[in-house]
Design an enzyme around this catalytic site. Sequence first.
Site, PDB file in Angstrom:
ATOM      1  N   CYS A  66      -7.104  -1.562   1.715  1.00 14.16           N
ATOM      2  CA  CYS A  66      -5.979  -1.904   2.578  1.00 14.16           C
ATOM      3  C   CYS A  66      -6.529  -2.118   3.982  1.00 14.16           C
ATOM      4  CB  CYS A  66      -4.948  -0.784   2.579  1.00 14.16           C
ATOM      5  SG  CYS A  66      -3.635  -1.018   3.814  1.00 14.16           S
ATOM      6  N   CYS A 115       0.847  -1.196   0.000  1.00 11.41           N
ATOM      7  CA  CYS A 115       0.000   0.000   0.000  1.00 11.41           C
ATOM      8  C   CYS A 115       0.883   1.246   0.000  1.00 11.41           C
ATOM      9  CB  CYS A 115      -0.902  -0.011   1.232  1.00 11.41           C
ATOM     10  SG  CYS A 115      -1.901   1.494   1.426  1.00 11.41           S
ATOM     11  N   CYS A 130       0.366   3.289   3.528  1.00 11.38           N
ATOM     12  CA  CYS A 130       0.861   2.842   4.847  1.00 11.38           C
ATOM     13  C   CYS A 130       1.896   1.737   4.775  1.00 11.38           C
ATOM     14  CB  CYS A 130      -0.309   2.399   5.707  1.00 11.38           C
ATOM     15  SG  CYS A 130      -1.113   0.878   5.132  1.00 11.38           S
ATOM     16  N   CYS A 171      -8.411  -6.741  -9.496  1.00 12.74           N
ATOM     17  CA  CYS A 171      -8.181  -5.651 -10.452  1.00 12.74           C
ATOM     18  C   CYS A 171      -7.806  -4.397  -9.648  1.00 12.74           C
ATOM     19  CB  CYS A 171      -9.442  -5.420 -11.273  1.00 12.74           C
ATOM     20  SG  CYS A 171      -9.259  -4.245 -12.617  1.00 12.74           S
TER      21      CYS A 171
END
Length: 257
Positions: A200, A151, A154, A230
Amino acid sequence: LKIRCSPCSRLPISRPGVVCLAMAPRTAGIWRRRRHFVLAAAAALATLALVPRLSLGVASTSPLLPPSALPRRRAAGAAAAAAAGVLWGGGACSQPAAAKSRIEGYEVQLTDSEWAKQLSKGEYAVLRNGGTENPGTSRLLKEKRKGTFRCLGCQNPLFASDEKFDSGTGWPSFASGLPGVEVEAVNQVQAALLGAELRCARCGGHLGDVFQDGFLYQGTRSAETGRRFCIDGAALEFIPEDGGPPIKGIGSRGIYG
């Protein structure tokens, strides 16, 4: 009546079922993600509609899926099904009561201004407002080195490079995700026909959508898992196993929707 937008927990809106402007991109961009199988989904719905007394968790005299159970981001898919002559329940899509805040309940808590300082405009549009990048623009599309996709907001590990495959859709695609990927809880019919949102699990950032159309990608890991994750490249950064510098996934042509 004043309520707040359920997905992003901000921007008071005046009527139930109305999505705030910050979340509108999820509706605008969703059609392109589903272009590879929405017609097949419509055909499947048409078949289901003809099966008498099919058990779908609703009374046989009710529409297949009531508007209250249809997430906002699937409005385009529902419209396509309706265009194919499938009864979907009529009326505008309502915001589901179970929609989860993009802020509350996550380990990483930043204010909007803090996110805006940390991310570029395009990255913020995807991760925090649920926007969608233009297909074919992500720098990660042709990335084939060993490593981990995490991510951008983070640094939570999300996808292993071994699970990446070329779906031909224009977005980075994966056959499965790591534990750091949160999959929206939807019923089996919605998951099979219209997919589910991915976030996330550490910061709540929007990643993309997962679809149950892996069977279309024979010869790939997606055919084995039955799923296609996707992903908007703008939500990711790639950490090469060879020790190279991190690669941000956002492309040069920005975000649409």
